[in-house]
Scaffold this active site. Sequence first.
Site: not given
Ligand SMILES: [Zn+2]
Length: 400
Positions: A91, A285, A336, A338, A341, A367
């Site tokens: 930025d 963002d 999920c 990830c 998880c 996560h």
């Molecule tokens: Zn997750």
Amino acid sequence: MKPSFRILKTVGKARLGQLLTAHGVIETPSFFFCATKAALKGADLQTLHRVQTPVLLANTYHLMLQPGAPRIAAAGGLQGFMGWKGPTFTDSGGYQIFSLGHGSVHEELKGKSRPQGRLKITEEGAFFYSYRDGSPWYLSAEKSIEVQQALGADCIFTLDECTPFHVSTEYTAQAMRRSHRWAQRCLDAFNDPTAQYHRSYQGLYGISQGGIYPELRQESTEFLNQTEFFGHGIGGSLGTCKTQMYEVVESALQGLCPERPIHLLGIGGIEDILYGVSQGIDTFDCVAPTRLGRHGGALIRPYYWQTALEPFHPRESINLLKACFTEDDRPIDDQCLCPTCQNHSRAYLHHLFKAKESTGGTLLVTHNMFFMNQLMKEIRQAIEQENLEVLSKKWLARLA
Ligand SMILES: [Zn+2]
């Protein structure tokens, strides 16, 4: 190679596209995580790759104060300095400087008084004092470009004054026109091949200003369209509530050059992203997903928030510090994929935060990042399959 943008498909106002940079391709719509001080708090490089993060946004204001742009330039720009090989944005540094003087929207809403005398804005630029040691600093349009060229991100932004919500229409108009003059000066400095840190692969975004006033947003759109920017950012005050924000975004987008990529600055809520995409925003963002994770908040699909302990509540995150998770052996989200998880329960995460183990923050940031990247992937698939509306309903549980 200069960055380029191509739109692969348009459904309604929503766009599926690709932003091609010298450091890789960003599939759009996309979400940018904020590596504010050239680091993503709570996630190292390996995690960024594991959660398939496409791009990072670093902060000019913080990096010019510490360690300084010349140091980063000497290390090969942000990519060399951080070891991150993917695309980056920076930025202009304006947002932090002006929120020092004006106060943030959050502070405005809470009625907090603004610090006086710490910021002076002139036609030339802004004088301010470092938050680190109180030393005086100066940022002009040309200086902002010089610093951003030294940092070496793929795409950079023009310097603009982020006017707060509380100022008059007159002040907003005056500041917007000054920001337009700064933007033109930024473009001239950006195009100067003799500049010390000139980099041929960068693209410059010009920012829409005009606060909550549709006629000023239109004036800003006309300025942006007739100036040779690579892309456009939607900045400035977006109002104080969702309804107003959506109206402002809509009026800022009206008539904006459709061939250029459009970035909505500082917005990262699930509902807001789904709305923004439906209106034609390509990239977003926000610090929220990672900040939330460090403080015990896990992003969830709003419809998913249903436990035996609490009634259905369509919020976008759960707070794992709450006592109701003490014996909850389920993952944050059983769908999920990830690493958090796949390996850990809500009860374990709750324990880590209670025990003040920093691993808790790291696991939740992982996560939340995976979650945001997955959301954007599903959004892109939905545009491809022309069912964005169905996806939005699914995510937001607007089924009643
Ligand atoms: Zn997750």
